[in-house]
Design a protein around this motif. Sequence first.
Motif, PDB file in Angstrom:
ATOM      1  N   THR A 124       0.840  -1.189   0.000  1.00  0.00           N
ATOM      2  CA  THR A 124       0.000   0.000   0.000  1.00  0.00           C
ATOM      3  C   THR A 124       0.878   1.242   0.000  1.00  0.00           C
ATOM      4  O   THR A 124       2.080   1.162   0.192  1.00  0.00           O
ATOM      5  N   LYS A 125       0.255   2.391  -0.199  1.00  0.00           N
ATOM      6  CA  LYS A 125       0.963   3.677  -0.145  1.00  0.00           C
ATOM      7  C   LYS A 125       0.824   4.255   1.254  1.00  0.00           C
ATOM      8  O   LYS A 125      -0.252   4.269   1.833  1.00  0.00           O
ATOM      9  N   SER A 126       1.929   4.757   1.792  1.00  0.00           N
ATOM     10  CA  SER A 126       1.887   5.421   3.088  1.00  0.00           C
ATOM     11  C   SER A 126       1.419   6.863   2.886  1.00  0.00           C
ATOM     12  O   SER A 126       1.366   7.348   1.760  1.00  0.00           O
ATOM     13  N   PRO A 127       1.100   7.571   3.958  1.00  0.00           N
ATOM     14  CA  PRO A 127       0.717   8.979   3.804  1.00  0.00           C
ATOM     15  C   PRO A 127       1.831   9.837   3.199  1.00  0.00           C
ATOM     16  O   PRO A 127       1.575  10.886   2.648  1.00  0.00           O
ATOM     17  N   MET A 128       3.072   9.373   3.293  1.00  0.00           N
ATOM     18  CA  MET A 128       4.200  10.103   2.709  1.00  0.00           C
ATOM     19  C   MET A 128       4.454   9.699   1.264  1.00  0.00           C
ATOM     20  O   MET A 128       5.506   9.978   0.713  1.00  0.00           O
ATOM     21  N   GLU A 129       3.498   8.969   0.662  1.00  0.00           N
ATOM     22  CA  GLU A 129       3.573   8.520  -0.729  1.00  0.00           C
ATOM     23  C   GLU A 129       4.709   7.525  -0.969  1.00  0.00           C
ATOM     24  O   GLU A 129       5.289   7.475  -2.054  1.00  0.00           O
ATOM     25  N   LYS A 130       5.051   6.737   0.035  1.00  0.00           N
ATOM     26  CA  LYS A 130       6.050   5.681  -0.118  1.00  0.00           C
ATOM     27  C   LYS A 130       5.333   4.342  -0.024  1.00  0.00           C
ATOM     28  O   LYS A 130       4.328   4.212   0.659  1.00  0.00           O
ATOM     29  N   ASP A 131       5.880   3.330  -0.705  1.00  0.00           N
ATOM     30  CA  ASP A 131       5.275   2.013  -0.658  1.00  0.00           C
ATOM     31  C   ASP A 131       5.613   1.326   0.656  1.00  0.00           C
ATOM     32  O   ASP A 131       6.739   1.431   1.152  1.00  0.00           O
ATOM     33  N   GLN A 132       4.639   0.616   1.204  1.00  0.00           N
ATOM     34  CA  GLN A 132       4.826  -0.117   2.446  1.00  0.00           C
ATOM     35  C   GLN A 132       4.066  -1.432   2.352  1.00  0.00           C
ATOM     36  O   GLN A 132       3.230  -1.606   1.480  1.00  0.00           O
ATOM     37  N   ILE A 133       4.364  -2.352   3.258  1.00  0.00           N
ATOM     38  CA  ILE A 133       3.678  -3.640   3.298  1.00  0.00           C
ATOM     39  C   ILE A 133       2.795  -3.668   4.530  1.00  0.00           C
ATOM     40  O   ILE A 133       3.262  -3.401   5.640  1.00  0.00           O
ATOM     41  N   ASP A 134       1.516  -3.987   4.340  1.00  0.00           N
ATOM     42  CA  ASP A 134       0.578  -4.158   5.439  1.00  0.00           C
ATOM     43  C   ASP A 134       0.290  -5.642   5.589  1.00  0.00           C
ATOM     44  O   ASP A 134      -0.127  -6.303   4.632  1.00  0.00           O
ATOM     45  N   VAL A 135       0.521  -6.178   6.799  1.00  0.00           N
ATOM     46  CA  VAL A 135       0.261  -7.578   7.104  1.00  0.00           C
ATOM     47  C   VAL A 135      -0.872  -7.624   8.121  1.00  0.00           C
ATOM     48  O   VAL A 135      -0.810  -6.939   9.146  1.00  0.00           O
ATOM     49  N   GLN A 136      -1.887  -8.437   7.848  1.00  0.00           N
ATOM     50  CA  GLN A 136      -3.007  -8.543   8.780  1.00  0.00           C
ATOM     51  C   GLN A 136      -2.585  -9.384   9.978  1.00  0.00           C
ATOM     52  O   GLN A 136      -2.172 -10.522   9.823  1.00  0.00           O
ATOM     53  N   GLY A 137      -2.642  -8.787  11.161  1.00  0.00           N
ATOM     54  CA  GLY A 137      -2.283  -9.492  12.385  1.00  0.00           C
ATOM     55  C   GLY A 137      -1.155  -8.774  13.105  1.00  0.00           C
ATOM     56  O   GLY A 137      -0.510  -7.869  12.572  1.00  0.00           O
ATOM     57  N   ASP A 138      -0.922  -9.198  14.348  1.00  0.00           N
ATOM     58  CA  ASP A 138       0.123  -8.599  15.173  1.00  0.00           C
ATOM     59  C   ASP A 138       1.389  -9.441  15.050  1.00  0.00           C
ATOM     60  O   ASP A 138       1.589 -10.417  15.776  1.00  0.00           O
ATOM     61  N   PHE A 139       2.256  -9.090  14.097  1.00  0.00           N
ATOM     62  CA  PHE A 139       3.480  -9.832  13.831  1.00  0.00           C
ATOM     63  C   PHE A 139       4.713  -8.939  13.933  1.00  0.00           C
ATOM     64  O   PHE A 139       5.695  -9.150  13.227  1.00  0.00           O
ATOM     65  N   LEU A 140       4.680  -7.962  14.801  1.00  0.00           N
ATOM     66  CA  LEU A 140       5.782  -7.013  14.921  1.00  0.00           C
ATOM     67  C   LEU A 140       7.089  -7.718  15.269  1.00  0.00           C
ATOM     68  O   LEU A 140       8.112  -7.508  14.620  1.00  0.00           O
ATOM     69  N   ASP A 141       7.069  -8.572  16.297  1.00  0.00           N
ATOM     70  CA  ASP A 141       8.283  -9.258  16.742  1.00  0.00           C
ATOM     71  C   ASP A 141       8.774 -10.260  15.702  1.00  0.00           C
ATOM     72  O   ASP A 141       9.971 -10.320  15.395  1.00  0.00           O
ATOM     73  N   LYS A 142       7.852 -11.037  15.156  1.00  0.00           N
ATOM     74  CA  LYS A 142       8.227 -12.050  14.174  1.00  0.00           C
ATOM     75  C   LYS A 142       8.729 -11.411  12.883  1.00  0.00           C
ATOM     76  O   LYS A 142       9.635 -11.939  12.235  1.00  0.00           O
ATOM     77  N   ALA A 143       8.153 -10.276  12.503  1.00  0.00           N
ATOM     78  CA  ALA A 143       8.555  -9.609  11.260  1.00  0.00           C
ATOM     79  C   ALA A 143       9.989  -9.100  11.356  1.00  0.00           C
ATOM     80  O   ALA A 143      10.765  -9.220  10.403  1.00  0.00           O
TER      81      ALA A 143
END
Length: 183
Positions: A124-143
């Motif tokens: 997806t696009k971030s508010p700063m117009e940069k591409d980012q990845i959105d993952v459904q779920g809470d995977f902060l540590d594993k990511a």
Amino acid sequence: MATEECTLKPIHVTYDPITGVPSEFNEFLPKDCDEYKKWKAAEGGDLDAKLAEVKLDKNGKEIEKQLPGGKKKLKAKPEIVLERAVRNKKKAITTILGLDTFGVKLSDASKIFGKKFASGAAITKSPMEKDQIDVQGDFLDKAAELIVKTWGKEKGISKKDIYYIDNKRKVPYFHEGDEEADS
């Protein structure tokens, strides 16, 4: 009635081969039209201006922008920022921003995240117009662990390049002691 003869001679106009208008009208063309851009490129002014804009500081790093007052803004170092956003009380989205600055293809990375975590992952696009990845779920540590494990040696991503957003502040994900323990 006397007949007077006209002594008008036709004017010979030379048209610019690039723009198709008389040469004296080239500078008045709209700045966003293709003919103007081609004329500016053929004129050679753009290339020289771009080379003159690139400035280096004392260490040889490229200066991104000259700020008012003579302050210099250096280009930002590449970094990965992880963020956890909660929606609908129990649902969460993990956002990964900055993988592309290390040369990682986001489409391949989103497939890896989706398969590893068995969830949906999208670019997806971030508010700063940069591409980012959105993952459904809470995977902060594993990511964070997966990023270092998958692209650490290949793309040069180290633990000190990974940050996360905590209370609207960017904080290093790994502590300094974690770096030496894994090396």
